[in-house]
Design a protein around this motif. Structure first.
Motif, PDB file in Angstrom:
ATOM      1  N   SER A 187       1.397  -1.061   0.211  1.00 15.72           N
ATOM      2  CA  SER A 187      -0.265   0.236   0.262  1.00 15.72           C
ATOM      3  C   SER A 187       1.230   1.342   0.043  1.00 15.72           C
ATOM      4  CB  SER A 187      -0.772  -0.246   0.923  1.00 15.72           C
ATOM      5  OG  SER A 187      -1.773   1.865   1.622  1.00 15.72           O
ATOM      6  N   SER A 188       2.155   1.705   0.679  1.00 17.00           N
ATOM      7  CA  SER A 188       3.000   2.672   1.107  1.00 17.00           C
ATOM      8  C   SER A 188       3.662   2.975  -0.262  1.00 17.00           C
ATOM      9  CB  SER A 188       3.645   2.425   1.943  1.00 17.00           C
ATOM     10  OG  SER A 188       3.298   1.985   3.063  1.00 17.00           O
ATOM     11  N   THR A 231       0.624   4.011  -2.781  1.00 19.28           N
ATOM     12  CA  THR A 231       0.862   5.402  -2.568  1.00 19.28           C
ATOM     13  C   THR A 231       0.905   5.900  -3.236  1.00 19.28           C
ATOM     14  OG1 THR A 231      -0.859   4.553  -0.395  1.00 19.28           O
ATOM     15  CG2 THR A 231      -0.168   6.768  -1.045  1.00 19.28           C
ATOM     16  N   LYS A 270       1.351   6.414  -6.825  1.00 19.66           N
ATOM     17  CA  LYS A 270      -0.175   7.557  -7.131  1.00 19.66           C
ATOM     18  C   LYS A 270      -0.176   8.693  -6.703  1.00 19.66           C
ATOM     19  CE  LYS A 270      -3.193   3.764  -6.886  1.00 19.66           C
ATOM     20  NZ  LYS A 270      -4.665   3.066  -6.571  1.00 19.66           N
ATOM     21  N   ASN A 271       0.408   9.060  -6.325  1.00 21.74           N
ATOM     22  CA  ASN A 271       1.582  10.228  -5.493  1.00 21.74           C
ATOM     23  C   ASN A 271       2.552  11.680  -6.843  1.00 21.74           C
ATOM     24  OD1 ASN A 271      -1.126  10.856  -4.031  1.00 21.74           O
ATOM     25  ND2 ASN A 271      -0.199   9.523  -1.968  1.00 21.74           N
ATOM     26  N   GLU A 322       7.629  11.113   1.970  1.00 25.17           N
ATOM     27  CA  GLU A 322       6.266  10.662   1.490  1.00 25.17           C
ATOM     28  C   GLU A 322       6.493   9.314   0.526  1.00 25.17           C
ATOM     29  OE1 GLU A 322       3.163  13.363   0.685  1.00 25.17           O
ATOM     30  OE2 GLU A 322       3.284  14.382   1.941  1.00 25.17           O
TER      31      GLU A 322
END
Length: 315
Positions: A61-62, A65, A68-69, A231
């Motif tokens: 998931s990390s 994410t 996608k970001n 991030e």
């Protein structure tokens, strides 16, 4: 002396209802039974939400994410990742744009080049050490020696020079090469050598001054990528010493220069847990924020599992 002590009286022990207790394991987190013919996504969703079962999915998931970001995903790897046949998995993630950069130790260029040239690598050290032929394959040392000279001439990093050389010479199995994929896709592949650890260091074609300078340029490039890790995700796969130490120094540089690096995810994947990856990848860099994971298991199982999970989530 035995008259001073009697068996303790348990009659006045106080208890409480089991339902009032906080329990770490609940049946809602249990694995799901497999149904024949189900999808891979169903397999992932059926993993127990406990310990590594949940950690694998959190890592997936990390990374998804971050992708996608449009955040950075750094992939640092020991040469064992290459030797267990995972180049196609790594290259696929590079081509999909999931991996932002690759970092290897010095052995990485050896095994990656040999795969690009012959489709084979990893000699039998025990069989060749006794007669002094270990590490004496001519093509490996000649090609990489020339690539080191090229890196010096072009003032490039060692990874870029080897990758470009594989493409320029149109090696027959270049599709197997992570270095060539990096050069083709414009993805930084940095090489971090330790003099005396690799077979090419035994040969007269090896120029230690030029190799060291090229590897230092790669270290600075690695630090530049690390400066964008906020991030994002950093993975250390199969490097017990070299790359965890490189990562720690790069983190120090970018924080010293004022880059924001507080919310990062770090992941160490190896078949045993070592001190440096646990300390320098999982714990120390995330002490001010973020999350670190230790996934213990064989690369040839864990990495395809994680890559497949990423691709399922992307699609």
């Amino acid at each position: 002396m035995t008259d001073l002590f009697k068996p303790i009286d348990l009659g006045k022990i106080t208890t409480y209802p089991l339902g009032d207790r906080n329990s770490k394991v609940s049946d809602i987190d249990f694995a799901k039974k497999w149904v024949k013919g189900s999808s891979f996504e169903a397999f992932l969703e059926g993993l127990p939400n406990i310990l590594a079962g949940s950690h694998v999915m959190e890592v997936v998931s990390s990374i998804v994410t971050a992708y996608k970001n449009r955040k950075t995903v750094m992939f640092a790897m020991g040469a064992h990742v290459i030797k267990v046949g995972l180049n196609p998995v790594v290259i696929d993630l590079m081509e999909r744009g999931v991996i932002t950069s690759i970092a290897m130790n010095g052995a990485g260029i050896i095994h990656d080049f040999e795969l690009a040239l012959t489709g084979r690598t990893s000699e039998d050290v025990t069989a060749s050490l006794g007669d002094g032929t270990f590490g004496m394959a001519h093509e490996t040392c000649s090609f990489l020696g020339d690539a080191i000279v090229k890196a010096d001439r072009d003032t490039s990093g060692l990874g870029a020079a080897v990758g470009a050389s594989i493409i320029e010479q149109n090696l027959p199995f270049s599709d197997n090469s992570i270095l060539a994929a990096g050069a083709r896709l414009g993805i930084p592949v940095t090489i971090h050598i330790a003099i005396g650890t690799d077979i090419i260091h035994m040969h007269p074609e090896f120029d230690p001054a030029k190799a060291g300078a090229a590897s230092h340029r790669d270290f600075r490039l690695f630090a530049s990528v690390a400066a964008s890790l906020e991030e994002g995700v950093y993975l250390n796969v199969g490097s017990a010493v070299i790359l965890p130490e490189v990562f720690l120094k790069a983190i120090t540089i970018v924080r010293n220069l004022g880059h924001n690096l507080k919310n990062i995810t770090t992941v160490n994947i190896d078949f045993i847990r070592h001190y440096r990856p646990t300390t320098n990848v999982v714990n120390r860099p995330t002490a001010a924020g973020g999350r670190g994971y230790n996934l213990t298991g064989h690369h040839e199982i864990l990495l395809p599992l994680i890559a497949a999970g990423i691709i399922e989530k992307l699609d």
